[in-house]
Design an enzyme around this catalytic site. Structure first.
Site, PDB file in Angstrom:
ATOM      1  N   GLU A  45      47.810  57.212  -5.647  1.00 31.50           N
ATOM      2  CA  GLU A  45      46.699  57.191  -6.616  1.00 31.50           C
ATOM      3  C   GLU A  45      46.036  55.816  -6.625  1.00 31.50           C
ATOM      4  O   GLU A  45      44.802  55.703  -6.649  1.00 31.50           O
ATOM      5  CB  GLU A  45      47.221  57.489  -8.029  1.00 31.50           C
ATOM      6  CG  GLU A  45      47.930  58.824  -8.194  1.00 31.50           C
ATOM      7  CD  GLU A  45      49.441  58.717  -7.976  1.00 31.50           C
ATOM      8  OE1 GLU A  45      49.859  58.062  -6.988  1.00 31.50           O
ATOM      9  OE2 GLU A  45      50.198  59.292  -8.766  1.00 31.50           O
ATOM     10  N   CYS A  67      53.003  58.965 -11.746  1.00 30.29           N
ATOM     11  CA  CYS A  67      54.191  58.397 -12.389  1.00 30.29           C
ATOM     12  C   CYS A  67      53.848  57.865 -13.775  1.00 30.29           C
ATOM     13  O   CYS A  67      52.735  57.396 -14.020  1.00 30.29           O
ATOM     14  CB  CYS A  67      54.831  57.327 -11.507  1.00 30.29           C
ATOM     15  SG  CYS A  67      53.804  55.896 -11.171  1.00 30.29           S
ATOM     16  N   CYS A 126      50.962  54.923 -12.610  1.00 29.61           N
ATOM     17  CA  CYS A 126      49.728  55.518 -12.083  1.00 29.61           C
ATOM     18  C   CYS A 126      48.978  56.262 -13.181  1.00 29.61           C
ATOM     19  O   CYS A 126      47.746  56.300 -13.184  1.00 29.61           O
ATOM     20  CB  CYS A 126      50.020  56.455 -10.923  1.00 29.61           C
ATOM     21  SG  CYS A 126      50.493  55.565  -9.437  1.00 29.61           S
ATOM     22  N   SER A 128      75.132  68.287  30.491  1.00 34.12           N
ATOM     23  CA  SER A 128      74.255  68.865  29.466  1.00 34.12           C
ATOM     24  C   SER A 128      72.811  68.423  29.625  1.00 34.12           C
ATOM     25  O   SER A 128      71.978  68.719  28.780  1.00 34.12           O
ATOM     26  CB  SER A 128      74.739  68.443  28.084  1.00 34.12           C
ATOM     27  OG  SER A 128      74.579  67.057  27.931  1.00 34.12           O
ATOM     28  N   ASP A 180      77.757  62.424  25.682  1.00 32.17           N
ATOM     29  CA  ASP A 180      76.347  62.414  26.119  1.00 32.17           C
ATOM     30  C   ASP A 180      75.705  61.027  26.119  1.00 32.17           C
ATOM     31  O   ASP A 180      74.632  60.864  26.691  1.00 32.17           O
ATOM     32  CB  ASP A 180      75.498  63.315  25.203  1.00 32.17           C
ATOM     33  CG  ASP A 180      75.963  64.756  25.220  1.00 32.17           C
ATOM     34  OD1 ASP A 180      76.701  65.128  26.158  1.00 32.17           O
ATOM     35  OD2 ASP A 180      75.606  65.510  24.288  1.00 32.17           O
ATOM     36  N   LEU A 233      69.244  58.120  20.658  1.00 27.15           N
ATOM     37  CA  LEU A 233      68.835  58.509  19.305  1.00 27.15           C
ATOM     38  C   LEU A 233      67.616  57.766  18.787  1.00 27.15           C
ATOM     39  O   LEU A 233      67.507  57.515  17.585  1.00 27.15           O
ATOM     40  CB  LEU A 233      70.009  58.360  18.312  1.00 27.15           C
ATOM     41  CG  LEU A 233      71.252  59.199  18.576  1.00 27.15           C
ATOM     42  CD1 LEU A 233      72.291  58.960  17.482  1.00 27.15           C
ATOM     43  CD2 LEU A 233      70.911  60.685  18.657  1.00 27.15           C
ATOM     44  N   GLU A 253      72.310  65.719  14.734  1.00 27.88           N
ATOM     45  CA  GLU A 253      72.079  66.246  16.091  1.00 27.88           C
ATOM     46  C   GLU A 253      73.381  66.633  16.790  1.00 27.88           C
ATOM     47  O   GLU A 253      73.455  66.643  18.013  1.00 27.88           O
ATOM     48  CB  GLU A 253      71.307  65.207  16.916  1.00 27.88           C
ATOM     49  CG  GLU A 253      69.923  64.907  16.354  1.00 27.88           C
ATOM     50  CD  GLU A 253      68.914  64.506  17.416  1.00 27.88           C
ATOM     51  OE1 GLU A 253      69.180  64.709  18.614  1.00 27.88           O
ATOM     52  OE2 GLU A 253      67.868  63.961  17.032  1.00 27.88           O
ATOM     53  N   GLY A 274      77.891  66.424  17.118  1.00 26.25           N
ATOM     54  CA  GLY A 274      78.242  67.605  17.847  1.00 26.25           C
ATOM     55  C   GLY A 274      78.746  68.725  16.956  1.00 26.25           C
ATOM     56  O   GLY A 274      78.514  68.721  15.755  1.00 26.25           O
TER      57      GLY A 274
END
Ligand code: AOF
Ligand code: ZN
Length: 365
Positions: free
Chosen positions: A56, A79, A88, A171, A203, A207, A298, A300
C-alpha cells in the site's frame, strides 16, 4: 459492490503480488493499486521484504496527491499497527483514500483489524473481491501463519512406475528439460529447499536456482537433513553458491559438525525422533523461526515419507516421465500405511504437460 475498474485493479494487484513470490519471507506477498477519484490508476505497489515498504505504501508513494478521494485495491487487509513500517490503515487515511477494497483478511494476530481502523476513520471498506485467487497465491504464508510452521511442498520426478533412480543409483535425466526448468522456476518461488542425507550421498544435488547454466541472483536456503553429519565436505550443496543449513542431532560427531561449519554452512543440532533421525517437527519449527514461509522438499524417499507420515505435506508436485525402470529408489519410503484404508488421500488440482512429461499437483483432502 466492487465495480469493473476495481475488479480489473484487483487482478493487477494479484499479479503484482505473485511477481514477488520467494522474496517476501517472513512476510506475505501483497499487491496494491491506487485508483484516483476518477477511477484511473494512480499508483501500483508490491511488497518485497528487502525493500521494506508494504504494498500500500509503495503504491501511495507513486500516487502522491492523486490518492486523495481515491480507492485503494489491495490483495490483503491493510495492516493495523506500526511494525517494521507504519500502519498501512492509518497511512491510507492520511493520504485521503475514501474507499478500500481488499481480497483476504489478515490472519496475523499482530496486524489484523486494519478494516476496523479504516472504518473508524470513515473509510468505505469492502472485503472479499477475488478472495480465492489472492488466497491461493498467498497460500504458503496463510498456512504458515496459521500452523506456525513453513508450508511444505513435496516434489518428486519419477518414471511412470514411480522410481526416481535405477537399481544402480543412476538417476540423471529421468524427466526432460521442460520439467527441469519448471523445478527451477518453483525453487525460485520458495524460501528453502530441503533434501535428506541419502539424496546428497546418491545424487550430489546443488539445489540452486539456475536458468540454463546461469545462477539466479536470489537463491533459496539449502537444507540438508543429516542426523549424524555425514555430508561430504566436497558435496555440491556446500559449494558456497548459496546459504546452506545442515540439520543434525546430538548423535553427530563434534569434529564432523566443526568440519561442516568450516565450509561456511550453518549447522544446527535438533532433537532426534524415535528412530534417531532429525525430528521433522523440530526442523519445521527451526525453519519457521528462521523466517522460512515455504519449504520445498525434494526427497529422498525417507525424508518425504517421514513428512507424509506426520501429515506435514501441504502440496505435492509430481513430475512423471515416459520411462519405465522397474526397480530402484521409490518416491516414498517409511510411510506407515499397511492397509489401503490408512493410505494418504489427496485431491488432484492440476495436470500440465511439460514436453514429454506430465506435472501433477495434488493437495491433501
Ligand atoms: C507486508 N507487506 O504489503 C502488507 C503486510 O513486520 P511488518 O511491519 O513488515 O508487518 C508485517 C505484517 O503486516 C504482515 O505479516 C501482514 O500481517 C501485514 N501486511 N505485510 O509485509 C505488505 N500489507
Ligand atoms: Zn501494511
Amino acid at each position: 459492490m466492487a465495480n469493473e475498474t476495481e475488479t480489473a485493479a484487483m487482478h493487477r494487484a494479484v499479479a503484482l503480488a505473485v511477481s514477488a513470490l520467494g522474496r517476501t519471507a517472513p512476510n506475505p506477498v501483497v499487491g496494491a493499486v491506487i485508483l484516483d477519484a476518477g477511477g484511473n490508476v494512480a499508483g501500483e505497489g508490491r511488497h518485497v521484504f528487502a525493500e521494506v515498504d508494504h504494498a500500500e505504501t509503495a503504491a501511495l508513494k507513486q500516487a502522491g496527491e492523486r490518492a486523495r478521494g481515491g480507492t485503494a485495491v489491495v490483495t490483503l487487509e491493510p495492516c493495523a499497527r506500526h511494525g517494521r513500517t507504519p500502519s498501512c490503515a492509518l497511512t491510507l487515511v492520511e493520504a485521503g483514500v475514501v474507499r478500500v477494497v481488499y481480497a483476504v483478511p489478515d490472519p496475523n494476530p499482530a496486524q489484523s483489524g486494519g478494516a476496523e481502523v479504516l472504518r473508524a476513520s470513515g473509510v468505505d471498506v469492502e472485503a472479499g473481491l477475488l478472495h480465492d485467487e489472492a488466497a491461493r497465491d498467498n497460500e504458503a504464508w496463510l498456512v504458515a501463519v496459521r500452523e506456525r510452521r513453513p508450508f511444505v511442498t513435496w516434489k518428486y520426478a519419477a518414471s511412470l512406475d514411480g522410481r526416481t533412480s535405477a537399481a544402480d543409483g543412476s538417476s540423471k535425466w529421468v524427466t526432460g528439460p521442460e520439467a527441469r526448468a519448471d523445478v527451477h522456476r518453483i525453487r525460485n518461488e520458495v524460501d528453502a529447499v530441503a533434501v535428506g542425507i541419502s539424496t546428497v550421498l546418491a545424487d550430489d544435488p546443488q539445489l540452486t536456482v539456475r536458468f540454463g547454466e546461469t545462477l539466479h541472483e536470489r537463491q533459496p536456503l539449502r537444507v540438508v537433513v543429516d542426523s549424524t553429519a555425514r555430508t561430504p565436505l566436497d558435496a555440491r550443496v556446500l559449494d558456497g553458491s548459496a546459504r546452506t543449513l545442515v540439520a543434525t542431532t546430538g548423535a553427530a560427531p563434534a569434529e564432523r559438525v566443526e568440519a561442516l561449519r568450516a565450509t561456511g554452512a550453518e549447522v544446527v543440532v535438533l532433537p532426534a525422533a524415535g528412530d534417531g533421525h532429525t525430528s521433522v517437527e523440530a526442523l519445521l519449527a527451526h525453519l519457521f523461526a528462521a523466517g522460512v514461509v515455504h519449504l520445498l522438499v525434494e526427497g529422498g524417499p525417507k525424508l518425504a515419507g517421514t513428512l507424509v507420515d506426520a501429515r506435514l505435506v501441504d502440496r505435492v508436485l509430481g513430475y512423471v516421465a515416459p520411462v519405465a525402470i522397474g526397480s530402484g529408489r521409490p518416491t516414498l519410503d517409511n510411510v506407515g500405511a499397511p492397509t489401503i484404508d490408512d493410505a494418504w488421500r489427496l485431491r488432484l488440482d492440476d495436470v500440465t504437460r511439460l514436453g514429454d512429461d506430465v506435472r501433477m499437483i495434488w493437495r491433501p483432502v
